[in-house]
Design an enzyme around this catalytic site. Structure first.
Site, short mmCIF file in Angstrom:
data_model
loop_
_atom_site.label_atom_id
_atom_site.label_comp_id
_atom_site.label_asym_id
_atom_site.label_seq_id
_atom_site.Cartn_x
_atom_site.Cartn_y
_atom_site.Cartn_z
N ARG A 33 0.84 -1.21 0.00
CA ARG A 33 0.00 0.00 0.00
C ARG A 33 0.87 1.26 0.00
O ARG A 33 2.05 1.20 0.29
CB ARG A 33 -0.94 -0.03 1.20
CG ARG A 33 -2.03 -1.07 1.00
CD ARG A 33 -2.90 -1.28 2.21
NE ARG A 33 -3.47 -0.03 2.67
CZ ARG A 33 -3.29 0.43 3.92
NH1 ARG A 33 -2.58 -0.24 4.78
NH2 ARG A 33 -3.85 1.56 4.28
N LYS A 91 4.07 -6.33 12.12
CA LYS A 91 3.24 -6.68 10.96
C LYS A 91 3.55 -8.10 10.47
O LYS A 91 4.69 -8.45 10.20
CB LYS A 91 3.50 -5.66 9.84
CG LYS A 91 2.63 -5.92 8.62
CD LYS A 91 2.35 -4.64 7.89
CE LYS A 91 1.76 -4.90 6.52
NZ LYS A 91 1.40 -3.69 5.82
N ARG A 132 -1.48 5.95 12.04
CA ARG A 132 -0.33 5.57 12.86
C ARG A 132 -0.72 5.64 14.32
O ARG A 132 -1.02 6.70 14.85
CB ARG A 132 0.80 6.53 12.57
CG ARG A 132 2.04 6.18 13.31
CD ARG A 132 3.15 7.04 12.81
NE ARG A 132 4.37 6.69 13.49
CZ ARG A 132 5.47 7.39 13.40
NH1 ARG A 132 5.51 8.46 12.65
NH2 ARG A 132 6.53 7.02 14.04
#
Ligand code: BTN
Length: 324
Positions: free
Chosen positions: A117, A182, A317
């Protein structure tokens, strides 16, 4: 090259002579092919008297192994699997095909230009992780797509839960996170008419066993499945479990939209109740994340006022997350 890798995949020593015979090529040609595999990042050692050996046994992607774990619902809807050793991007491949159908799946051992992304690169080393794209058609146009990426993230989490991977959450809109690192990401590309039929390519990248050699290339704090569960998992099996969930979820989503899944979001929302910073081109918005609305927009409370932010305009964020 794939045949050679298949012969080496057991992790045992194989002499140049044996490999050459089995592949009907010269020993010099074997040596050249080994060099190519090493250049792809495969850890192959060579010892003069014994031959070549992979540092550890590996499992290559294999259509039959994937099929073994597909349920009947998936088998009915899956149109075909296109498997590459190496491709620039599985999403891009399906996007540019003229003849592509709902239920076509593209997989690769390696992507040379994997896309993430916000125009980022998705690091995609050979035979290490999962790079999967699925094509799906929405006859009623892009309004049917509201919340699709969120729902796809939930489907991947369900598949991983079934494989014994716990403690996963979604950082809006669709980063799959384990303990603030992640694990997987989703990229959805769309073609077609906003008002007429449209087609989406759902791209899913899951870190399974990231080689330490690529560590410096990764922009974010990351993890992989092997680290999380401390044992190796079959990539073919994981792919099948993900496909089973996607083919279970997509028809329900197509029929009922995000509303059918909104409660499930609460259970996986990594940001709920946390102080977040929402970055947009012009300014940063600070506030408390309060879940999503019926369109899948992120709700942020600031000065007692709740505002909704769409996936397309913003990046998010959380202060507590180690996003670099
Ligand atoms: C993200 O930035 O979080 C999205 C990553 C999506 C990566 C997958 S890997 C398979 C598919 N092909 C691509 O080029 N990207 C997606």
């Amino acid at each position: 090259m794939r045949k050679l890798l298949e012969l080496l995949s057991d992790g045992n020593f194989h002499s140049g002579e044996e490999l050459g015979e089995k592949l009907s090529i010269s020993r010099a040609a074997v040596w050249k092919a080994i060099k190519k595999l090493q250049a792809l990042g495969m850890d192959i050692r060579s010892i003069r008297s014994r031959g070549y050996q992979l540092s550890e046994a590996i499992e290559l992607l294999n259509e039959n192994s994937i099929y073994q774990h597909l349920n009947s619902n998936t088998q009915e809807q899956l149109s075909k699997i296109i498997l590459f050793d190496s491709i620039d991007s599985t999403n891009r491949y399906l996007l540019q095909l003229d003849e592509v159908h709902s239920g076509d799946v593209c997989l690769a051992e390696q992507q040379t230009a994997g896309r993430g992304r916000f125009g980022r690169t998705w690091i995609s080393p050979f035979a290490a992780n999962i790079y999967l794209s699925l094509c799906w058609e929405f006859p009623e146009g892009s309004t049917q797509l509201i919340g699709l990426s969120l729902v796809m993230g939930m489907a991947v989490i369900k598949a991983l839960h079934q494989l014994g991977v716990a403690d996963l959450s979604l950082k809006w809109p669709n980063d799959i996170i384990h303990q603030q690192k992640k694990l997987a990401g989703i990229l959805i590309d769309m073609t077609g008419d906003a008002n007429g039929p449209c087609r989406v390519i759902i791209g899913i990248g899951v870190n399974v066993k990231m080689p330490s050699t690529v560590n410096h290339l990764l922009e974010q704090a990351w993890t992989d499945l092997t680290t999380i569960i401390n044992q190796s998992l079959s990539r073919n099996k994981i792919i099948a479990f993900i496909l089973n969930e996607l083919f279970q979820t997509l028809p329900v989503f197509q029929e009922n939209g995000l509303t059918a899944f909104q409660n499930e979001w609460l259970a996986v929302d990594a940001l709920y109740g946390k102080q977040v910073v929402l970055k947009s081109a012009h300014n940063d918005i600070h506030g408390e994340a309060c879940g999503i609305d019926e369109r899948g927009y992120l709700l942020i409370k600031h000065d007692d006022e709740e505002q909704a932010f769409s996936a397309g305009e913003v990046s998010v964020r959380a202060l507590e997350m180690e996003d670099k």
